[in-house]
Design an enzyme around this catalytic site. Structure first.
Site, mmCIF file in Angstrom:
data_model
loop_
_atom_site.group_PDB
_atom_site.id
_atom_site.type_symbol
_atom_site.label_atom_id
_atom_site.label_comp_id
_atom_site.label_asym_id
_atom_site.label_seq_id
_atom_site.Cartn_x
_atom_site.Cartn_y
_atom_site.Cartn_z
ATOM 1 N N ASP A 155 -8.589 -0.439 -12.768
ATOM 2 C CA ASP A 155 -7.674 0.688 -12.989
ATOM 3 C C ASP A 155 -8.048 1.597 -14.166
ATOM 4 O O ASP A 155 -7.169 2.060 -14.915
ATOM 5 C CB ASP A 155 -6.250 0.173 -13.196
ATOM 6 N N ASP A 194 -5.089 2.117 -8.674
ATOM 7 C CA ASP A 194 -3.778 2.379 -8.100
ATOM 8 C C ASP A 194 -3.866 3.635 -7.251
ATOM 9 O O ASP A 194 -4.443 4.654 -7.687
ATOM 10 C CB ASP A 194 -2.742 2.575 -9.207
ATOM 11 N N HIS A 196 -0.865 5.120 -5.431
ATOM 12 C CA HIS A 196 0.531 5.037 -5.032
ATOM 13 C C HIS A 196 0.965 6.246 -4.207
ATOM 14 O O HIS A 196 0.541 7.377 -4.492
ATOM 15 C CB HIS A 196 1.431 4.967 -6.271
ATOM 16 N N HIS A 200 6.816 5.802 -4.447
ATOM 17 C CA HIS A 200 6.558 4.392 -4.739
ATOM 18 C C HIS A 200 7.708 3.758 -5.517
ATOM 19 O O HIS A 200 8.341 4.392 -6.383
ATOM 20 C CB HIS A 200 5.260 4.240 -5.535
ATOM 21 N N HIS A 234 2.835 7.626 -12.035
ATOM 22 C CA HIS A 234 1.423 7.521 -12.399
ATOM 23 C C HIS A 234 0.558 7.284 -11.162
ATOM 24 O O HIS A 234 1.017 6.726 -10.167
ATOM 25 C CB HIS A 234 1.199 6.371 -13.395
ATOM 26 N N LYS A 259 -5.176 -0.183 -4.303
ATOM 27 C CA LYS A 259 -4.037 -1.104 -4.296
ATOM 28 C C LYS A 259 -2.763 -0.317 -4.593
ATOM 29 O O LYS A 259 -2.815 0.852 -5.007
ATOM 30 C CB LYS A 259 -4.223 -2.229 -5.312
ATOM 31 N N CYS A 304 -2.422 -5.719 -14.914
ATOM 32 C CA CYS A 304 -3.330 -5.684 -13.767
ATOM 33 C C CYS A 304 -4.618 -6.479 -13.979
ATOM 34 O O CYS A 304 -5.108 -7.138 -13.059
ATOM 35 C CB CYS A 304 -3.650 -4.234 -13.402
#
Length: 355
Positions: A155, A194, A196, A200, A234, A259, A304
């Site tokens: 990330d 990430d 999203h 989310h 984010h 993810k 994470c």
């Protein structure tokens, strides 16, 4: 505990270690090729194969149990409770039980089973085992395959470094990660990110009245409940904040794993969502490439990065966090995560210790 087993008609085959169900009296040896292989007699109620693990891909024929130096050292460190540098028989028993019982909670070793295994591990008859004895036994019984090593960069995205949810020291971690991958020739480099959707479940502004960084229970896709941190918006997919930091070294050959793509549940780990209900492509990607050892870096260590390293262990990989290439959000959450990593046998290394 370390890797899959393969059930045989008369027992279980663990690499070179053959466990049979005949009566227990003495230890004997088989000759396999040019190598002596211990045969342990009298073992019963063998564990089933785990759900996940590197050797699970393809046919079950020829699966092996492998013990890398990193895995054995992590085992020794975990079970040397009194930090004496030796495992006495009391410390040895939980180790042995973990190896044979992890895959099936109903599996129990008998006193006779423990006696045989203790005698095999205690190579010099001193009633205690040092690290070299454990290494020698494990690697003779479960020889290490020529596995690959992967660096998992977690990330390192704009929003986590200079954007809406910055992690302190994230920019410095970029340079450390770049230096690590240049110094050490990893077989594969994997980036998680990430990605999203705008609606989310982790975004506080999608929950009217929710305070930033508070905990709120939300429903999971499986129908249960889970605690969710209310984060600032984010890393929305296909927005500038979701892009990798511009100074992060990313090559065309690097592998990217998205993810957090399901609006209903968060995904700290690069392997699974937070409810362990859905798997990303990461495990299968590593298995396909014969990866056995993973080194995890990035942000945030207490969320994470740590979750990815923990799930790597549960998937059967040797797992290490390179500490100078990771940054955490908070002191308390970092301390809590470090305890979990230690308990799981994840190695905590510096860049200089990566070999």
């Amino acid at each position: 505990f370390l890797a899959p087993t393969m059930g045989l008609r008369r027992g279980v085959f663990l690499g070179g270690l053959i466990l049979t169900q005949s009566s227990l009296h003495t230890n004997s040896f088989l000759v396999r090729g040019l190598r002596l292989v211990p045969r342990v007699q009298g073992m019963t109620n063998f564990p089933r194969r785990p759900r996940f693990g590197p050797a699970m891909s393809g046919s079950s024929k020829g699966q092996t149990f492998t013990a890398s130096i990193a895995v054995v050292d992590a085992l020794f460190k975990k079970f040397d409770v009194d930090k004496s540098g030796y495992l006495d028989y009391a410390e040895m028993r939980p180790l042995v039980a973990s190896c044979f019982e992890k895959f099936d909670p109903t599996h129990k070793l008998s006193e006779a089973d423990y006696t045989v295994l203790e005698e095999l591990l205690d190579r010099d008859g001193s009633s205690r085992i040092d690290l070299e004895e454990l290494r020698e036994s494990m690697q003779e019984w479960f020889p290490e395959k020529a596995g690959k090593k992967a660096l998992i960069v977690v990330d390192m995205q704009k929003d986590f470094i200079t954007g809406t949810l910055p992690v302190g020291g994230g920019a410095e971690a970029v340079g450390a990660i770049n230096a690590l991958r240049k110094r050490y020739a990893f077989d594969y480099i994997v980036h998680t990110r990430d990605a999203h959707p705008a609606d989310h479940c982790s975004f506080a502004d999608n929950h009217p009245g929710a305070d930033l960084f508070s905990l709120r229970q939300i429903p999971t896709p499986a129908g249960g409940q889970i605690d969710q941190v209310m984060w600032p918006r984010h890393c929305v997919a296909e927005t500038p904040g979701a892009e990798f930091h511009p100074q992060l070294l990313v090559e065309p050959s690097d592998i990217v794993v998205d993810k957090g793509t399901d609006r209903r549940i968060d995904s700290y780990s690069g392997f699974f969502d937070n409810g362990q209900g859905a798997e990303t492509v990461l495990r299968k990607t590593l298995v396909k490439r014969n990866v056995t050892d993973v080194y995890v870096v990035g942000v945030a260590l207490d969320f994470c990065v740590g979750s990815t390293a923990l799930d790597a262990v549960s998937c059967g990989f040797s797992s290490a966090v390179v500490m100078d290439c990771a940054r955490a959000v908070g002191d308390k959450s970092e301390a809590d995560m470090l305890k979990q990593l230690h308990a799981a046998g994840v190695l905590l290394l510096t860049s200089a210790e990566v070999e």
